[in-house]
Design an enzyme around this catalytic site. Sequence first.
Site, PDB file in Angstrom:
ATOM      1  N   TRP A 300       0.843  -1.207   0.000  1.00 51.32           N
ATOM      2  CA  TRP A 300       0.000   0.000   0.000  1.00 51.32           C
ATOM      3  C   TRP A 300       0.876   1.254   0.000  1.00 51.32           C
ATOM      4  O   TRP A 300       0.585   2.252  -0.645  1.00 51.32           O
ATOM      5  CB  TRP A 300      -0.897   0.045   1.253  1.00 51.32           C
ATOM      6  CG  TRP A 300      -2.244  -0.594   1.097  1.00 51.32           C
ATOM      7  CD1 TRP A 300      -2.637  -1.784   1.628  1.00 51.32           C
ATOM      8  CD2 TRP A 300      -3.387  -0.069   0.381  1.00 51.32           C
ATOM      9  NE1 TRP A 300      -3.949  -2.025   1.281  1.00 51.32           N
ATOM     10  CE2 TRP A 300      -4.427  -0.992   0.525  1.00 51.32           C
ATOM     11  CE3 TRP A 300      -3.616   1.086  -0.364  1.00 51.32           C
ATOM     12  CZ2 TRP A 300      -5.684  -0.804  -0.051  1.00 51.32           C
ATOM     13  CZ3 TRP A 300      -4.868   1.283  -0.933  1.00 51.32           C
ATOM     14  CH2 TRP A 300      -5.881   0.349  -0.781  1.00 51.32           C
ATOM     15  N   ASN A 366      -3.855   2.486  12.941  1.00 47.82           N
ATOM     16  CA  ASN A 366      -4.462   2.590  11.607  1.00 47.82           C
ATOM     17  C   ASN A 366      -5.991   2.549  11.638  1.00 47.82           C
ATOM     18  O   ASN A 366      -6.660   3.350  10.985  1.00 47.82           O
ATOM     19  CB  ASN A 366      -3.938   1.466  10.708  1.00 47.82           C
ATOM     20  CG  ASN A 366      -4.535   1.545   9.316  1.00 47.82           C
ATOM     21  OD1 ASN A 366      -4.417   2.548   8.627  1.00 47.82           O
ATOM     22  ND2 ASN A 366      -5.233   0.482   8.911  1.00 47.82           N
ATOM     23  N   TRP A 384     -11.896  17.007   3.857  1.00 48.76           N
ATOM     24  CA  TRP A 384     -10.825  16.084   4.246  1.00 48.76           C
ATOM     25  C   TRP A 384      -9.466  16.769   4.291  1.00 48.76           C
ATOM     26  O   TRP A 384      -8.577  16.365   5.046  1.00 48.76           O
ATOM     27  CB  TRP A 384     -10.782  14.880   3.290  1.00 48.76           C
ATOM     28  CG  TRP A 384     -10.586  15.223   1.838  1.00 48.76           C
ATOM     29  CD1 TRP A 384     -11.555  15.464   0.911  1.00 48.76           C
ATOM     30  CD2 TRP A 384      -9.337  15.378   1.145  1.00 48.76           C
ATOM     31  NE1 TRP A 384     -11.006  15.749  -0.314  1.00 48.76           N
ATOM     32  CE2 TRP A 384      -9.641  15.701  -0.198  1.00 48.76           C
ATOM     33  CE3 TRP A 384      -8.003  15.256   1.519  1.00 48.76           C
ATOM     34  CZ2 TRP A 384      -8.650  15.920  -1.162  1.00 48.76           C
ATOM     35  CZ3 TRP A 384      -7.017  15.476   0.566  1.00 48.76           C
ATOM     36  CH2 TRP A 384      -7.348  15.803  -0.758  1.00 48.76           C
ATOM     37  N   TRP A 407      -6.435   9.743   3.685  1.00 53.28           N
ATOM     38  CA  TRP A 407      -7.546  10.696   3.825  1.00 53.28           C
ATOM     39  C   TRP A 407      -8.497  10.621   2.638  1.00 53.28           C
ATOM     40  O   TRP A 407      -9.717  10.633   2.793  1.00 53.28           O
ATOM     41  CB  TRP A 407      -7.018  12.126   4.021  1.00 53.28           C
ATOM     42  CG  TRP A 407      -6.765  12.377   5.480  1.00 53.28           C
ATOM     43  CD1 TRP A 407      -5.571  12.214   6.139  1.00 53.28           C
ATOM     44  CD2 TRP A 407      -7.730  12.743   6.473  1.00 53.28           C
ATOM     45  NE1 TRP A 407      -5.743  12.463   7.480  1.00 53.28           N
ATOM     46  CE2 TRP A 407      -7.044  12.796   7.716  1.00 53.28           C
ATOM     47  CE3 TRP A 407      -9.085  13.026   6.446  1.00 53.28           C
ATOM     48  CZ2 TRP A 407      -7.694  13.132   8.912  1.00 53.28           C
ATOM     49  CZ3 TRP A 407      -9.732  13.356   7.635  1.00 53.28           C
ATOM     50  CH2 TRP A 407      -9.040  13.408   8.845  1.00 53.28           C
TER      51      TRP A 407
END
Length: 510
Positions: A300, A366, A384, A407
Amino acid sequence: MLYRSEVSTALAGKKVLVWLRRDLRLDDHAALAFALGAASAVFVAFVFDRDILDRLLARGLKRDRRVEFIHHAVCEIDAALAAAGSRLLVREGNAPVEIARLATRLGVDMVLAHRDYEPLAIARDQQTAQLLREENIGFLALKDQVIFEGDELRTESGNFYSVFTPYRRAWLAALSAADYAERKTDAKGERRFARPKADLLQPIPSLSELGFESTNLKALGLPLGQGGAARLLAEFETRIDHYRERRDYPAVKGPSYLSVHLRFGTLSVRAMVRAALRHIADLDADGDSGARTWLSELIWRDFYAQILYHRPDVTTQSFRPAYDDIAWREGAEAARHFDLWATGATGYPIVDAAMRQINSSGYMHNRLRMITASFLVKDLGIDWRRGEAYFADQLNDYDLASNNGGWQWSASTGCDAQPFFRIFNPVTQSEKFDPHGKFIRLYVPELAGLDARQIHAPWRLAKAELEGRGVVLGTTYPMPIVDHETARKETLARYQKVRKDKSPPQGAPD
Ligand SMILES: Cc1cc2nc3c(=O)[nH]c(=O)nc-3n(C[C@H](O)[C@H](O)[C@H](O)COP(=O)(O)OP(=O)(O)OC[C@H]3O[C@@H](n4cnc5c(N)ncnc54)[C@H](O)[C@@H]3O)c2cc1C
């Protein structure tokens, strides 16, 4: 991209300055490995970049754990270089100017660094290369920060990946031992660093000389520097097999807590991949082990780095441009709600505990990053970007690509984001991931008297019962600042107004 042999040829017999940035270690270091293997003399430098430091100070971040973390790592590297008969050349100022000046005074042929994918860093490196060119000195940047960078993995149609699952598949299929092999910096059993002349050495400025104050970093017990990172990794390897089932529970020691080391390079990503692979019997076989799941998290990180590289505009706008049509809440009440979110006083215990964790430690689990981000955007209706900026100021592991990716994922504006109609319920998230309220009690001690069923939504209890347990809503702990069900409906309406995106973004899902 240069091949390994080309880099070695370019460095052969040359005097080289290796410029450390977010790679604060001497082991498993691509630039140092190449330089020590081929160059005739290798110097090492670090610049306390005033452009970056002054931006922090301008935002009131005088007590910044990251500056202290870096400072510690720089001192550690200097000590290690001194033990190897050299020293770290430390400067403070405008990084391109300082590096060009130092390289000229050292009389090196080339400056070597690691590639950075953040827009400001790219601009800094271009400026450095230009200044060095004027002095007839080369500048070479190598890959080190990620396993696969920007252009290395492409979809069949030649696009960059904007969906994670096929990216992960391509990443795993492309992975070879060379991608994660240690970049050895003492291949010949010694580190042959050059010793800079005494008049080029400057003392490492103290934190206060840099304009900063010490923080609670040491009290947090976070192992620091390259040595600390190695210890943390070794400790994590004893529980990596349980990562998958433990990683979602903030009260449980599930994740590695290595992100700050990865951020500043006190540990290489290759060392982390090697650690994961030590616990995966067969990478090609199917299955979901702890180490496999953890490796996916590292993927990721590469994924978001390549998104930032290809779409630097995500730093200011939504990955899916249509979502910039959303009318976020603004005005005095929204500003007050933002402050209550930031200070951990929303009346939703799991959100408040999480925000108090980030404020007091610079870390947030997380699962809690997802819950608090979702709460700001989908319960409070706030842009955001405001949350992203707050996290950027607070997180020890702040990384532009991962923070922006996280985000935009939470806000459903990003690539491969969760659908906008999936809205976390902060109470059910709390019940599921902090079932005994252990994490909440740690950071919201005023609710410690409530039992495991009550602590997630204290407003559901009768006043008398609450008072019997030492809680007076509105006095010792806030009432919820919004009603989740009402907020959920407003959010659905807000997102539904987004016009259908007629021009899919570049790199749209394949
Ligand atoms: C809103 C939001 C903001 C975030 N901001 C950041 C940030 O600024 N910096 C940052 O490093 N991570 C960020 N993340 C990702 C993730 O939360 C952290 O990497 C992780 O919590 C760090 O803890 P750890 O090292 O114990 O992780 P582990 O679970 O042990 O994971 C190992 C490593 O994998 C990488 N990783 C894990 N999850 C992700 C992810 N979702 N995206 C990208 N990389 C990941 C990190 O480098 C991490 O250190 C964010 C996530 C969200 C939802």
